[in-house]
Design an enzyme around this catalytic site. Sequence first.
Site, PDB file in Angstrom:
ATOM      1  N   ASP A   1      55.447  40.495  60.125  1.00 56.80           N
ATOM      2  CA  ASP A   1      54.650  41.360  59.496  1.00 56.80           C
ATOM      3  C   ASP A   1      54.147  40.932  58.155  1.00 56.80           C
ATOM      4  OD1 ASP A   1      54.923  43.983  61.565  1.00 56.80           O
ATOM      5  OD2 ASP A   1      56.800  43.184  61.591  1.00 56.80           O
TER       6      ASP A   1
ATOM      7  N   ASP B   1      56.785  37.430  53.333  1.00 59.60           N
ATOM      8  CA  ASP B   1      56.059  37.987  52.259  1.00 59.60           C
ATOM      9  C   ASP B   1      56.685  39.127  51.619  1.00 59.60           C
ATOM     10  OD1 ASP B   1      56.373  39.960  54.742  1.00 59.60           O
ATOM     11  OD2 ASP B   1      54.819  41.322  53.702  1.00 59.60           O
TER      12      ASP B   1
ATOM     13  N   ASP C   1      57.841  34.400  59.107  1.00 58.42           N
ATOM     14  CA  ASP C   1      58.133  35.884  59.041  1.00 58.42           C
ATOM     15  C   ASP C   1      56.985  36.438  60.050  1.00 58.42           C
ATOM     16  OD1 ASP C   1      58.705  38.686  58.766  1.00 58.42           O
ATOM     17  OD2 ASP C   1      57.378  38.990  57.003  1.00 58.42           O
TER      18      ASP C   1
END
Length: 525
Positions: free
Chosen positions: A289, A470, A287
């Site tokens: 961000d 996240d 991922d």
Amino acid sequence: MSHADRQERTIDAVIFDLDGVVTRTARLHAAAWKRLFDDYLAQRAAQRGELFQPFDADEDYRRFVDGKPRYEGVRSFLESRGIALPYGDPGDPPDRESVCGLGNAKNALFQQLLASSGVEVFESSVTFIRALTESGIKVGLVSSSKNTAAVLASAGLGNLFEVRVDGVEAARLGLEGKPHPDTFLEAARRLGIEPARAAVVEDAIAGVAAGRAGGFGLVIGVVRSGDGTGLRAGGADLVVRDLTELGDGTALRARPRLDAAALPNALVRAAEFRARLTRKRPAVFLDYDGTLTPIVDRPELAVLSENMRAVVQDLAERCPVAIVSGRDRADVERLVALDGLVYAGSHGFDIAGPGGLRKEHERAAAFLPALDRAEERLRREVAGIDGALVERKKFAIAVHYRLVADDQVARVESAVAAIAAEITDLRRTAAKKVFALRPRVDWDKGRAVLWLLAALGFDREDVLPLYLGDDDTDEDAFAALKGRGLGILVTEAEHPTAADYVLANTEEVGRFLGELVAILGDPTR
């Protein structure tokens, strides 16, 4: 997403409708509505010299009043007959010819029937709800009825549910009734569960539509008669005749989840990765961000550090690396600025990579008009909320509320939920301080990762997929790789997850990727 896909997600709470699901008061409600409307329509027909067409306690009840707040049911049915009455006031007497007057007359009739007949209960539903509670799944109740407390008390079920949002609470809080998702969202909030991790159980088309519009992880329709076609068309993922078909509810937790605090740190367990990678080749999915860059106040501020870029490049020289992001593909490709990687943007709707690899979801373009309408509405609705930021992506819309005052966040969520309820081609999801609208298509980061493994020829026993992410959108990938790869959640907070390991922050991500580079050794050898 399909019913099967939703079941692969953990359901941590179930929110039930009352009438027709837990109790048999739907029969009393239908009888009260029929007596009200038949009396009113007969009187109106006699006065106007018109043909009297009675209220159908099956078809009219199901289509126009079932599951809706009382006054909305009056308005909806009369509108179907071409009758427009003044709304009136909730204090109108039952003999006043207004929407509120007729609604109050219906309530008086229902109270009479309840007092004389009592409440019948679906014992199988009560057994199912108690089994959920025993297994640790939270349970809540949503009902449009302002008689909910009396019905539960009459049935001896006053303590069955952890939270209750009924017609009285909806009026107090100014919540829209079904098919709007407001009451279900409020119940999920009180349970402390994200809608994507909760199921809705409903027998009414309006209720099923509300569950779908709210972005709930699973919408279950209960059909006591008929074939359930209307419930499926309204958005139910699964239709059952009785809740016994769901067993004891453990199937709702098909993929067990652990709290992140209980998971080992991937850096501490680097030796385990070294052992695994002596026998297998990694394929790494990252991922952006919150994983490669820290979470920042505004999306344009998330800039990749040169150190992180260097370690990602070193890794890409040794094994396949893909960036899987909610950002537009062109945007994340520009930010990472490395050749030789696969880039999957818009949660996997738009994919490109070396060797002419290209995939744009075949149905995605059909949703662009709906996204355009939703974007226009969202910008208008949140324009007056300080700190709210609408970010349009090609195949999604993100509404960031990180800079919104705490007492204004509910306004942002309500605006997104209302638009999702009206533009049913889109589904509502959530990430860190972001509400999003995405195409209602069976596609997410997990499906994109599985597609990439197959397309790149890495869906093999000698390949170990690793996914680092996240937030909740990455949980789809963790779940998809369960049993065939490893998921690593980047978090310092307690967080229910399907991942296998954790890393505390982006600094630890950089160190872990460096460990992988060291494990894989010199790429020229």
